[in-house]
Enzyme design. Structure first.
Site, short mmCIF file in Angstrom:
data_model
loop_
_atom_site.label_atom_id
_atom_site.label_comp_id
_atom_site.label_asym_id
_atom_site.label_seq_id
_atom_site.Cartn_x
_atom_site.Cartn_y
_atom_site.Cartn_z
N CYS A 1 0.82 -1.23 0.00
CA CYS A 1 0.00 0.00 0.00
C CYS A 1 0.85 1.27 0.00
CB CYS A 1 -0.95 0.01 1.20
SG CYS A 1 -2.13 -1.34 1.15
N HIS B 1 -3.44 7.65 2.10
CA HIS B 1 -3.80 6.30 1.64
C HIS B 1 -5.23 6.03 2.10
CE1 HIS B 1 -3.84 2.15 0.79
NE2 HIS B 1 -3.66 1.73 2.04
N ASN C 1 -9.98 0.01 -0.34
CA ASN C 1 -8.52 0.11 -0.30
C ASN C 1 -7.95 -0.50 -1.59
OD1 ASN C 1 -5.78 -0.12 0.19
ND2 ASN C 1 -6.01 -0.94 2.26
O1 UT7 Z 1 -3.70 -0.59 3.58
C1 UT7 Z 1 -2.96 -0.94 4.65
C2 UT7 Z 1 -3.41 -1.73 5.63
N1 UT7 Z 1 -4.71 -1.90 6.08
C3 UT7 Z 1 -5.28 -1.10 6.96
O2 UT7 Z 1 -4.88 0.02 7.17
C4 UT7 Z 1 -6.43 -1.65 7.73
C5 UT7 Z 1 -6.24 -1.40 9.19
N2 UT7 Z 1 -7.30 -1.92 10.02
C6 UT7 Z 1 -8.61 -1.57 9.92
O3 UT7 Z 1 -8.99 -0.80 9.05
C7 UT7 Z 1 -9.57 -2.09 10.95
O4 UT7 Z 1 -8.87 -2.69 12.00
C8 UT7 Z 1 -10.61 -3.12 10.39
C9 UT7 Z 1 -11.59 -2.42 9.49
C10 UT7 Z 1 -9.88 -4.20 9.61
C11 UT7 Z 1 -11.40 -3.76 11.52
O5 UT7 Z 1 -12.03 -2.76 12.30
P1 UT7 Z 1 -11.91 -2.78 13.91
O6 UT7 Z 1 -12.74 -1.70 14.40
O7 UT7 Z 1 -10.45 -2.76 14.22
O8 UT7 Z 1 -12.60 -4.15 14.24
P2 UT7 Z 1 -11.97 -5.42 15.00
O9 UT7 Z 1 -10.97 -6.11 14.16
O10 UT7 Z 1 -11.59 -5.00 16.38
O11 UT7 Z 1 -13.25 -6.34 15.10
C12 UT7 Z 1 -14.42 -5.99 15.86
C13 UT7 Z 1 -15.47 -7.05 15.67
C14 UT7 Z 1 -14.92 -8.48 15.79
O12 UT7 Z 1 -15.90 -9.27 16.44
P3 UT7 Z 1 -15.72 -9.64 18.01
O13 UT7 Z 1 -14.41 -10.37 18.09
O14 UT7 Z 1 -15.70 -8.32 18.72
O15 UT7 Z 1 -16.93 -10.48 18.27
C15 UT7 Z 1 -14.80 -8.92 14.36
O16 UT7 Z 1 -14.90 -10.33 14.21
O17 UT7 Z 1 -16.01 -6.97 14.35
C16 UT7 Z 1 -15.98 -8.25 13.73
N3 UT7 Z 1 -15.85 -8.09 12.29
C17 UT7 Z 1 -16.88 -7.95 11.45
N4 UT7 Z 1 -18.20 -7.90 11.67
C18 UT7 Z 1 -19.00 -7.74 10.63
C19 UT7 Z 1 -14.69 -8.03 11.55
N5 UT7 Z 1 -14.99 -7.86 10.26
C20 UT7 Z 1 -16.33 -7.81 10.17
C21 UT7 Z 1 -17.23 -7.65 9.10
N6 UT7 Z 1 -18.55 -7.60 9.37
N7 UT7 Z 1 -16.82 -7.49 7.82
#
Ligand code: UT7
Length: 325
Positions: free
Chosen positions: A115, A252, A282
């Site tokens: 990225c 980005h 992304n």
């Molecule tokens: O381009 C370079 C690199 N990439 C990035 O910059 C991405 C960086 N990270 C992010 O953008 C975020 O961390 C994410 C969008 C990937 C995730 O968001 P978050 O607020 O950090 O969520 P999380 O990983 O803490 O997950 C919260 C909950 C989890 O459930 P539990 O464990 O709390 O029950 C996940 O399993 O949300 C759940 N979850 C989803 N729920 C519905 C994760 N993905 C999804 C989904 N739909 N698509």
């Protein structure tokens, strides 16, 4: 003192015609449009058609940039193409693009920094221009990340999209001051000890497969905000400029919450941040040139505006560019 600057003279982009709304994913995944929008700001993304390759996306973006610059393809003497999703293991997608554009002179190569690819490609192109090895460089970020998704992993497959963005940089003489047009400072950094928080689980040398993307999103998020803000500040400092001099930040486009938190750390109001993540998701190395091109076409970016871009991705690799349009 007269210096050589790498000045942007044209910009363009391309998005494949297939648009996929968040609601599509609800058909087979435990996810929702509401969750995706709330956690990422993404509403839709574009996916390449079967038989449509990274070089095809790059070609259309290049043609758009060449038209914008008012030059001929033959006027380009180098192509630097940032991608992690090349058409083939080799030769480079850049040489395929060179052939599609009908260019048979100069040189073309790929560069891979995921990225952060566009920041790396712009830095490389700037060095080639400043050292006199090329005079008009086509810098491209082009990706088909839809080809490396695990469609059953809701934590990653809803985040990415396909697209391409292209900038043409030309060697022009400047005064050596901060009012010069062109690239004024670059900052590149990487730390390979973070390999395991964002990677693809396949490769030529290891598994002989392409693999799919794996990410510990929460970890990457934390690194993103701090590293993007400090890199942006460092690049501005190198240029001898401050955040108040910046007309537009083009970050980005991975997650609207990362963009907001980084803007807050940099103390830049959201009105001065270019945001396209809602429509593209992304697109990795394509994300910044795509966003820049959209902002230019919207009439946001104008000649002499000071632009700060910052990006981070797998590696971890990150970086920032300060340029005057
Ligand atoms: O381009 C370079 C690199 N990439 C990035 O910059 C991405 C960086 N990270 C992010 O953008 C975020 O961390 C994410 C969008 C990937 C995730 O968001 P978050 O607020 O950090 O969520 P999380 O990983 O803490 O997950 C919260 C909950 C989890 O459930 P539990 O464990 O709390 O029950 C996940 O399993 O949300 C759940 N979850 C989803 N729920 C519905 C994760 N993905 C999804 C989904 N739909 N698509």
């Amino acid at each position: 003192m007269s210096v050589i600057r790498a000045v942007p003279i044209g910009i363009g982009h391309y998005l494949p015609s297939r648009v996929v709304e968040n609601s599509e994913f609800e058909k087979w995944l435990e996810t929702s449009d509401e969750w995706i929008q709330a956690r990422t700001g993404i509403q839709r993304r574009h996916f390449a058609a079967d038989g449509e390759f990274t070089s095809d996306l790059a070609y259309h973006a290049a043609i758009d940039a060449i038209r914008d610059a008012g030059i001929e393809a033959a006027d380009i003497d180098a192509i630097v193409l940032a991608t992690s999703t090349p058409d083939q293991t080799f030769p480079s997608t850049a040489t395929k693009l060179q052939a599609k554009l009908g260019i048979r002179t100069g040189f073309a190569f790929d560069l891979q920094a995921v990225c952060a690819g566009f920041a790396y490609a712009m830095t490389m192109a700037n060095s080639l221009i400043v050292s006199g090895q090329a005079t008009r460089i086509l810098v491209i970020g082009a990706e088909t990340f839809s080809r490396i998704m695990d469609w059953n992993d809701r934590t990653t497959c809803v985040l990415f999209g396909d697209g391409a963005g292209a900038v043409i940089l030309e060697a022009q003489s400047g005064e050596g001051t901060t009012t010069d047009r062109g690239i004024l400072a670059c900052d590149l950094q990487s730390d390979g000890t973070y390999n395991d928080i964002l990677y693809v689980d396949g490769g030529v040398s290891s598994t002989q497969t392409t693999g799919v993307l794996k990410m510990e999103g929460r970890e990457v998020f934390k690194h993103a905000v701090t590293k993007l803000a400090s890199s942006g500040e460092f690049a501005l400092e190198k240029a001898g400029l401050g955040i108040d001099d910046v007309t537009w930040v083009v970050p980005h486009q991975a997650n609207l919450r990362i963009i907001r938190n980084t803007a807050q750390k940099l103390r830049v109001p959201m009105e001065r941040i270019v945001v396209t993540v809602q429509d593209h998701g992304n697109t990795s190395a394509a994300s910044i040139p795509l966003a820049m091109s959209v902002a230019k076409k919207r009439g946001q970016i104008k000649q002499n505006d000071l632009i700060l871009t910052e990006a981070i991705g797998g590696g971890l690799a990150w970086g920032s560019i300060v340029l005057r349009w």
